[in-house]
Structure formats: structure tokens, C-alpha cells
Motif scaffolding. Structure first.
Motif, short mmCIF file in Angstrom:
data_model
loop_
_atom_site.label_atom_id
_atom_site.label_comp_id
_atom_site.label_asym_id
_atom_site.label_seq_id
_atom_site.Cartn_x
_atom_site.Cartn_y
_atom_site.Cartn_z
N ASN A 26 49.17 95.19 89.57
CA ASN A 26 47.68 94.50 90.44
C ASN A 26 48.00 92.98 88.59
OD1 ASN A 26 47.49 96.10 91.76
ND2 ASN A 26 46.59 97.27 90.43
N VAL A 27 48.08 91.93 89.35
CA VAL A 27 47.41 90.75 88.98
C VAL A 27 46.68 90.31 89.32
CG1 VAL A 27 49.00 88.65 88.27
CG2 VAL A 27 50.15 91.01 88.69
N VAL A 78 53.56 80.67 90.26
CA VAL A 78 54.35 82.28 90.75
C VAL A 78 55.31 82.36 90.39
CG1 VAL A 78 53.76 83.49 91.79
CG2 VAL A 78 51.97 82.42 91.71
N ASN A 79 56.39 81.45 91.24
CA ASN A 79 57.37 81.75 91.50
C ASN A 79 58.84 82.46 90.45
OD1 ASN A 79 56.59 82.49 94.94
ND2 ASN A 79 57.91 80.17 94.88
N LEU A 108 47.26 89.52 83.70
CA LEU A 108 46.41 88.23 84.52
C LEU A 108 47.22 87.08 84.55
CD1 LEU A 108 42.89 87.00 84.89
CD2 LEU A 108 43.33 86.06 82.17
N PHE A 109 46.92 86.66 85.37
CA PHE A 109 47.46 84.32 86.08
C PHE A 109 46.15 83.78 86.23
CE2 PHE A 109 48.85 81.98 88.95
CZ PHE A 109 50.00 80.97 88.43
N SER A 127 49.30 83.89 98.07
CA SER A 127 50.00 83.89 99.28
C SER A 127 51.19 84.32 98.44
CB SER A 127 49.55 82.92 99.96
OG SER A 127 51.06 82.39 100.41
N ALA A 128 51.47 83.56 97.07
CA ALA A 128 53.12 83.43 96.57
C ALA A 128 53.03 84.93 95.96
CB ALA A 128 53.17 82.22 95.74
N PHE A 129 52.24 85.87 95.18
CA PHE A 129 52.23 87.02 94.74
C PHE A 129 52.48 88.01 95.88
CE2 PHE A 129 50.25 85.33 91.25
CZ PHE A 129 51.22 85.79 90.17
N SER A 130 51.81 87.95 97.38
CA SER A 130 51.61 88.70 98.42
C SER A 130 52.90 88.89 99.28
CB SER A 130 50.60 88.53 99.56
OG SER A 130 49.29 87.95 98.73
N ASP A 131 54.16 87.30 98.60
CA ASP A 131 55.30 87.75 99.31
C ASP A 131 56.67 88.42 98.73
OD1 ASP A 131 54.65 86.15 101.61
OD2 ASP A 131 55.32 84.37 99.94
N MET A 132 56.13 88.85 97.17
CA MET A 132 56.52 89.59 96.31
C MET A 132 56.21 91.70 96.10
SD MET A 132 55.97 87.80 92.73
CE MET A 132 56.31 85.65 92.54
#
Length: 767
Positions: A435-436, A533-534, A473-474, A452-457
């Protein structure tokens, strides 16, 4: 005329400043508490105070975990240390006014306590610093600020003339006077409150328990009659005798964490969890070191618990009484068909991933369990099933919420409320997520793009900071290594407007829960948030691998007979820095009494860059133990210490530690040099009764073995998530035979038998 605060200080000569933790006499002072709690003739009294909501501090002054702290403490005191429920007074929220706290302390603790009684006071809530007003034209030295606890009806608001009203606050000096007035010297004070305000309501993803400092222009009026009475009573002791456990040091704050479905003080949960697990022979100094280590590993150096007290006193010792446990049976219905248990001795991160059919053994009234399968077979003197079905009553967990679990026991009529429980089979969901939290400094567009970017991982779950459980934390990065300090709302629903658009040179980074930046995670200036994020993809996989290993840590519950020491090898003779052992194993072990000063200072072990270290693993069981060492350095890079010959043929050549023998990892011929940068590093020593076939195969697929080098060596892992998954599978495979006999499904979850494995976790700070 009422006694002023200045007069009170002058007459009592009490200042509760923390003693230096290098003072070894303080540990002697702290290491005698067990003797007090174990005395059957002494009475045990407790006053527990917790405040989530305050009357006059504004709507944003709202905590979430203080009442949970009281529940954690009460269950510990009643079921672990034998307090009678009627001897525990609890004040919650609006009950916890200054007057009610004073009255309860006086009538319940001062007036009832007798010599040799044990008295405990716990406070969870806000604190702050009180700075005495000093005329700038005066040459008088400015007094040090006082630490203040804030009851429910505290009033510290500023008035129109810039002077601060100050009503119904509990000064540290006043609390010290109360303790001096007790009829017993066996007293403990636990303060889960912060005193230094960090400038915001959220520190990273954690809610702070401190308010801004206040300035006092005039002395505080107090009740003259009550003060005179307490001062007269306090003359029986010329110095304080209580041991004080502080959630943090004075220049820091205290925080509360949001777990999966509840909140609590980070310090209180760590304290109570370790006291459930402490053994009768374990000194409190060792337990407190683990508490400090656990807190710092989760939040970094923003909160470091400490203790203080009168050195040389012979009062308090380690909080341990009888056999340790993971929890207790609190209710039994329908002859065992429905059982309620308290799981206060289990880490919340593990409880979150408990799957149904996790099993706990119910202890006897004496707290003992029968011998392990290996011992039973040995005593029988004949061949037997190496994995016999245990005969003790077993509770299978069906659900859990917070620390409360419900399940059933098939052995009808064999369990009762009040019996302690110990983990037998740890059943963990294979679906483990990282969890971030998205920092509140991010505006809505940034949060949408980051989500959106995290959800692709795969297995990476973005959440909103301060509202849900998070591992990291991001957010935007500042010029320092700390997260940007903004005044953020306690609840995002109270946010009046969106944060401004980020400046062109904004950088994003990954931080600990407490807001400390992880090394090598900061992006380029001005890059898009999706790009930032990527760029973290590989780092997040490393952190997910570490989280999976965290779920295997079980030195408290394991029945595998082992002990591990962390040693410095720079001197002619290795110096022991830390030591852990499996206290529930049935085999006798020899405790090492040569611990260095590192183990006596109540802090995370500190190791300088360039220093040489090693781990020494002792097998005091009657069967070989296979080993594997994995770790995460201060750059969040995974490494492994392995025996090269084991990689040549993982099915036959794996190194094992013979019974009653030990192994040094790595061997002296292969040095393990601590490298920078500064930060927290973690090492996992994993032991099993069966070889790590799949784990070593995963390591060997990326590391070229050398037949000329047969000593354990240190190497970086480029595929840690694959390795950890295979290690978990190895532990699962070794546990399946017994699990299947118990009817525990092993298809969709990891199933680990505490008789089969032990994972030790060592944390050290690189300086």
C-alpha cells in the motif's frame, strides 16, 4: 495564596527529564519489574487515560487510536499480568478531565497503594511544550520548557492580546509530585503522547499526538490545600522511583498508525505486543530494544521511544510473568463452536493477512504445551510419525477485526475463557499487496495521475494518506530528505481547497510512513508524475519482497530450537551487538551473557560504515537446520548470504547446521563489510527443518556459483520478489504434511507450521 509553579518546582525538586540511556544503572533499575508483578501478595493498581476527542482544541484536534491503546493495555494487564479488572480504572474522552484524572490518581492510586504494591499509569492523547515567558530585556537564563499532558478539557487557545489561556493542563512536575506521593516505589508511567509539534497534523502517513508549544506569562494557580497535602506526603521519598516509558524523545513527536481496520499508538502497540511475548527469563532491556527497533524500522528516526527513571533504584524490572503467549481466549459459546480470542501478542501486519484456518494451540493452566514432534519421538525411543497430530485443543480462526478474532474449537469442553493461546499454524493469504499512500501535498490531478500509474503495477495499491493503512508514502520531495512540511487537514474531507499546482521544478519521491526519504527514489526535477511513479517500479517490487519476508518473522512463536547473534568482528574477539532466540522451543539453551553496551542502551544497534559484522547461528535442537540469509540494505537493495556449493546441486548439497552446533555467516574468509549510505538496514535469518530447494534455485538462476569458493558469500539479488516467493513456498511445502492431517486447506494460501521454521529479523542503523 496558592503555590505557584515556580514554588512547586523549588519545593519538590522534581524534573522528569529523561536520563541518558547510556547509563547502565538505569537498565538495572528497569530490570527488576518482574519480581514485583510476580509477588502474589501485592496488589496491582492501574489508571488508564485515553482521549481521542477534545472539547476546546478545535475540530481538527481529533485522534483515532487512544481508546484502542487503553484496550491493548487492559487486556495485557488482566490476562498477562494478573491485574483484577476492578483494580483498573479507565477514563475515556470526556471522562478524562483534569479534575477526574487528579481525583482518580488520588483516590485509586495514592490512597489505596501500599508498600510492595504495583502501580501503573498510562496516558494516550495530546501533549505539548510549555515555554515560560521571559522578558527579552532580562539577562536571566531562559528556563527549559516543560512537558505538558492535555486532558479532555484543556484550554490552550490564544486570546486577542496574544497571551495564551492555560487551563486544565497536567504539567510533568505535577505528575511527578503525584508519583512521589504513592505509598509504594513499584510504579510505572507510560506516556504515549508527543511534546514537540512537527508543524502539521500528519507526519507522512501518521497522525501526530502533539500540539503547538504554548507560552506562559504568569505562574499557574493550583489548589493550595491539595498541593500542600501532596507535598507533605512526598517527603517520604527524596527522589522519584517510577520508571517512565516515553513514546518518543523530547525533540520528537509521537504518532499513531492506521492499521488495516483500526488505529493505535505506534508505541503502545509495540510495547504491549512485546510484553505479551516476553519470557520470564528475558530482561526488559532486551524487550525495550526490540520495541525501539520495531518503531524505528516502520517510521524511521522521527520517533524513538525512550525511558527514564531514578538510577540505582531496585524497583522495576522486565514486564514478564509466566509463560508468554500470542493472546487469550475471552469468550466460549456453544461448547466451543464459537470462540472469541484476543490477539494482542501478534503484529497487526500479520493479523491483517491471517486467512481462515489459522490455528492456535490453547495452553494449559500452567501455560505449557506438550513436547514438539521431534522431542516426543525421541522420548518414545522408537520410530514414529515425524508429523503427528497435536493433542492440545486447537482453535481455528474464522475471522478477525482489529485484535479480536473469532473461531471454533472441535475439542468440545476443553477450553475456557482466560486460557492463553499460541500460534500453531500461520495461514497467510498469497495475495499480498504493497500500500502506497499519496501525500496530501499532491493536488487532485496529481493524485489521479499517480493512482492511474500505480494501478498498472501488480500488487501495488495506492491509498490516500492519513485515511488508510499504508506501507510507504509517495509525495513531493523537498530540498532535504524529509517530506515537505505543509499544514494538512486531519481529515481530507475537511480540506477547503485543492493544493496549488506544483511548480515547474517539482520532484517526487518515495518516503517511509514517517516521511523520511528512501535512498535513490527521488525523480528528476520537472518530470511528469506518471514518469516518476514508473521509475519506482523496481524499487516497489523490492519493498513488496521485503513485506512478504516480514510476514514470516516468528522468533517469538517458533518451536524450532535456535539462537542468532549479530557480532562485530573488527576486534580480536567478536563483540555481540544483539541476540535473539526462540523462547518457545522445548530444548534448553545457554543464554549469552556477554552482550555489549549496544544491547543495553535502549536503541537500535548502530554500526559504522566500513565495520565488519557476522551472524552466528546456534542449533540447540536435535535435528539439522537448513539456513538462508536475506537482507535489505540502506539503498533498499536486496542481498543474500549463501553457500556457493549449495547452488551446485540444491537437492543434495545444501549446507545444514548440525544439532548442538553453530555456524558463522559469512565465514571469516569472506568479510561482510557494512556500506552506506546512512539509514536503516534489515537482515532475515531463516531456518527450516527441510532444505530451501526452490529458494536456492531462484538465487542460482541469477548468480553464477563458483566451485572454488565454498564459504558463504554476500551477493546482491536482482530478483528478490521471485526469491522470496520461492522461500515462502519452501516453508509451505515443509508444513503441508501436518497441515493436511489437521484438515487445513493448502491450495490458495501459504500454510506454515511453527514446528518447522524460524525467521529472525535484525535491524541496525548505518551511521
Amino acid at each position: 495564596m496558592a503555590l505557584t509553579r515556580r514554588a512547586l518546582l523549588r519545593k519538590t525538586s522534581l524534573v522528569l527529564a529523561g536520563l541518558g540511556l547510556s547509563d547502565l544503572s538505569l537498565w538495572k533499575f528497569a530490570n527488576q519489574y518482574q519480581q514485583v508483578l510476580a509477588q502474589p501478595t501485592s496488589r496491582k493498581l492501574a489508571l488508564l487515560v485515553g482521549i481521542n476527542q477534545y472539547r476546546d482544541l478545535g475540530k481538527q484536534a481529533k485522534l483515532k487510536g487512544c481508546l484502542t491503546d487503553l484496550e491493548l493495555q487492559r487486556e495485557l494487564l488482566v490476562h498477562r499480568f494478573g491485574f483484577h479488572p476492578d483494580d483498573i480504572v479507565i477514563l475515556k474522552n470526556k471522562q478524562a478531565t483534569y479534575k477526574n484524572i487528579e481525583t482518580a490518581f488520588t483516590t485509586h492510586l495514592i490512597e489505596q497503594s501500599r508498600p510492595q504494591d504495583c502501580v501503573i499509569f498510562h496516558f494516550s492523547g495530546y501533549g505539548c511544550l510549555l515555554s515560560p515567558y521571559v522578558d527579552t530585556a532580562s539577562e536571566v537564563k531562559t528556563p527549559l520548557p516543560s512537558q505538558v499532558l492535555l486532558p479532555f478539557d484543556s484550554n490552550i487557545q490564544s486570546s486577542d492580546n496574544s497571551q495564551q489561556a492555560l487551563e486544565n493542563v497536567l504539567l510533568q512536575e505535577q505528575l511527578a509530585l503525584w508519583f512521589r506521593s504513592l505509598n509504594t516505589q513499584q510504579s510505572l508511567c507510560v506516556l504515549d503522547a508527543g511534546f514537540t509539534y512537527p508543524g502539521k497534523a500528519l507526519l507522512g502517513n501518521l497522525r501526530v499526538r502533539s500540539q503547538p508549544s504554548i507560552q506562559q506569562k504568569t505562574d499557574l494557580p493550583d489548589d493550595r490545600e491539595q498541593q500542600e497535602k501532596l507535598l507533605n506526603q512526598s517527603q517520604r521519598r527524596q527522589s522519584p522511583s517510577e520508571l517512565i516509558l516515553w513514546a518518543s524523545q523530547q525533540a520528537q513527536t509521537a504518532v499513531e498508525a492506521q492499521w488495516h481496520d483500526f488505529s493505535s499508538g505506534l508505541f503502545t502497540y509495540a510495547l504491549t505486543e512485546h510484553l505479551w511475548q516476553s519470557s520470564p527469563t528475558q530482561k526488559f532491556s532486551a524487550s525495550f530494544n526490540r520495541i525501539v527497533s520495531d518503531v524505528e524500522r516502520q517510521v524511521g528516526r522521527v520517533q524513538q521511544p525512550s525511558l527514564s527513571g531514578q538510577s540505582g533504584s531496585s524497583v522495576l524490572a522486565g514486564l514478564a510473568l509466566g509463560a508468554n503467549a500470542d493472546g487469550v481466549v475471552t469468550d466460549v459459546e456453544d461448547n466451543g463452536e464459537e470462540v472469541t480470542v484476543w490477539l494482542g501478542g501478534v503484529l497487526p501486519q500479520i493479523v491483517e493477512y491471517y486467512a481462515t484456518t489459522t490455528c492456535f494451540k490453547v495452553t494449559s493452566k500452567e501455560g505449557s504445551l506438550s513436547s514438539s514432534p521431534a522431542v516426543a519421538a525421541s522420548s518414545a525411543g522408537s520410530e514414529s510419525d515425524p508429523n503427528p497430530v497435536p493433542q492440545e485443543p486447537l482453535i481455528q480462526l474464522e475471522s478477525s477485526r482489529g485484535c479480536v478474532g473469532t473461531g471454533r474449537c472441535e475439542q468440545e469442553g476443553q477450553i475456557n475463557s482466560g486460557q492463553k493461546i499460541r500460534e500453531a499454524f500461520r495461514v497467510i493469504s498469497r495475495s499480498i499487496n504493497l500500500n502506497v499512500a499519496l501525500g496530501s501535498q499532491l493536488n487532485r490531478i496529481e493524485r489521479v495521475d499517480a493512482t492511474s500509474a500505480f494501478s498498472d503495477m501488480p500488487n501495488i495499491n495506492p491509498v490516500i494518506a492519513g485515511t488508510q493503512n499504508a506501507d510507504f508514502l509517495f509525495t513531493q520531495a523537498s530540498s532535504s530528505s524529509q517530506v515537505i512540511v505543509n499544514s494538512v487537514p486531519t481529515d481530507l474531507s475537511e480540506e477547503e481547497e485543492d493544493p496549488p499546482a506544483p511548480p515547474p521544478q517539482t520532484q517526487y519521491g518515495l518516503f517511509s510512513q514517517g516521511g523520511e526519504e528512501l535512498a535513490d527514489t527521488r525523480g528528476e526535477s520537472g518530470e511528469a508524475i506518471k514518469t516518476a511513479v514508473n521509475q519506482l517500479h523496481d524499487t516497489l517490487k523490492l519493498l513488496l519482497a521485503r513485506k512478504t519476508l516480514d510476514l514470516t518473522v516468528n522468533d517469538f512463536s517458533s518451536r524450532v530450537g535456535a539462537m542468532v547473534t549479530l557480532e562485530s568482528t573488527d576486534d580480536e574477539k567478536p563483540q555481540i551487538l544483539a541476540q535473539q532466540s526462540t523462547t518457545r522451543a522445548p530444548w534448553l539453551r545457554k543464554e549469552n551473557s556477554s552482550l555489549s553496551s549496544f544491547e543495553k542502551q535502549g536503541q537500535v544497534v548502530q554500526i559504522a560504515k566500513g565495520q565488519h559484522i557476522q551472524y552466528r547461528v546456534y542449533n540447540y535442537s536435535d535435528a539439522p537446520l537448513y539456513w538462508l540469509v536475506l537482507g535489505v540494505d540502506t539503498r533498499t537493495q536486496f542481498f543474500s548470504i549463501y553457500a556457493p556449493e549449495a547452488l551446485l546441486d540444491t537437492s543434495t548439497n545444501q549446507d545444514a547446521i548440525a544439532p548442538k552446533d553453530s555456524l558463522t555467516v559469512p565465514f571469516p574468509t569472506n568479510e561482510y563489510v557494512v556500506r552506506g549510505p546512512e539509514g536503516i538496514a534489515t537482515t532475515y535469518i531463516i531456518l527450516s527443518r527441510t532444505p530451501f530447494e526452490k529458494g536456492l534455485e531462484a538465487i542460482s538462476s541469477k548468480i553464477r556459483p563458483s566451485s572454488s569458493n565454498t564459504s558463504p558469500v554476500v551477493a546482491r539479488l536482482v530478483n528478490p520478489l521471485e526469491v522470496t516467493q520461492q522461500v515462502l513456498q519452501d516453508l509451505h511445502n515443509s508444513s503441508v504434511p501436518t497441515a493436511e492431517k489437521m484438515g487445513i486447506a493448502s491450495d490458495s494460501n501459504w500454510v506454515w507450521d511453527v514446528e518447522q521454521w524460524a525467521t529472525f529479523q535484525f535491524t541496525h542503523e548505518v551511521i
